[in-house]
Motif scaffolding. Structure first.
Motif: not given
Length: 220
Positions: A4-10, A162-173, A182-190
């Protein structure tokens, strides 16, 4: 499996765009500072003063022999109480210090790749060693190491996650924020993987283009 990639359009793609922006800012700042610190390390390593050579060599070995994540934690928890730095600055400092160890080796290798006869020729013309390095050796060494510096930039883009481990709002964060909403873990990682690929692939193409241009200029 239903993806579910609905987060792309919402409207949640803005998190990824902001995260990619901060990833590039962190990476660029870290590479620039890494080149500056790495150049200083190279000067210390080439110094005739033994303590300078020992300290610079020890620093490079320690940084290259320990995990980047550990270095980020040491910088943040070690300096935040003393200098009151925030998470973003801590990450940039840690990545810069880490990058400087690798860049110093790139610079050293680039200098050593220049024919020693050119230094001897410059000295025979009356140049001091410092002048010969500045006007003859270093310009050629820069040509040798520019592609490698570009590759270091690519590596830093990936390591900045690795900046996400400190809560820096980069891409992984950003990916974690969107997955929580969205409860779509796999899709957001993709999606975050797509962003990383676009950034690193584009930079890789740019590096190849610069390499080709440098080769053309050398043959002219």
């Amino acid at each position: 499996m239903n993806w579910d990639f609905d987060f792309i359009t919402n409207g949640q793609m803005v998190y990824f765009l902001q995260g990619a922006k901060w990833t590039l800012i962190i990476s660029l700042a870290s590479v620039v500072l890494g080149v500056i610190f790495g150049s200083l390390l190279t000067l210390l390593k080439r110094s005739k003063i033994k303590i300078f050579k020992f300290v610079s060599s020890a620093y490079v070995e320690i940084v290259r022999g320990t995990p980047l994540l550990l270095q980020i934690f040491i910088v943040y928890f070690g300096l935040s109480n003393v200098l009151n730095i925030n998470e973003l600055l801590a990450v940039i400092i840690a990545l810069s210090l880490n990058s400087s160890a690798y860049v110093s080796e790139l610079i050293r290798a680039g200098i050593e790749a220049v024919d020693k006869g050119q230094m001897e020729a410059a000295r025979s013309l009356g140049m001091t060693e410092a002048m010969a390095m500045r006007k003859i050796v270093i310009p050629q060494a820069i040509k040798n190491i520019l592609p490698a510096i570009g590759n270091e930039f690519v590596a830093i883009i990936k390591e900045s996650s690795m900046a996400s481990t400190l809560g820096v709002a980069e891409l992984m964060y950003a990916a974690n924020v969107v997955s929580t909403k969205s409860f779509n873990k796999t899709e957001t990682l993709i999606m975050s993987a797509v962003f990383y690929f676009v950034m690193t692939f584009s930079l890789g193409r740019l590096i190849k283009y610069i390499e080709r241009r440098m080769k053309v200029s050398d043959t002219n």
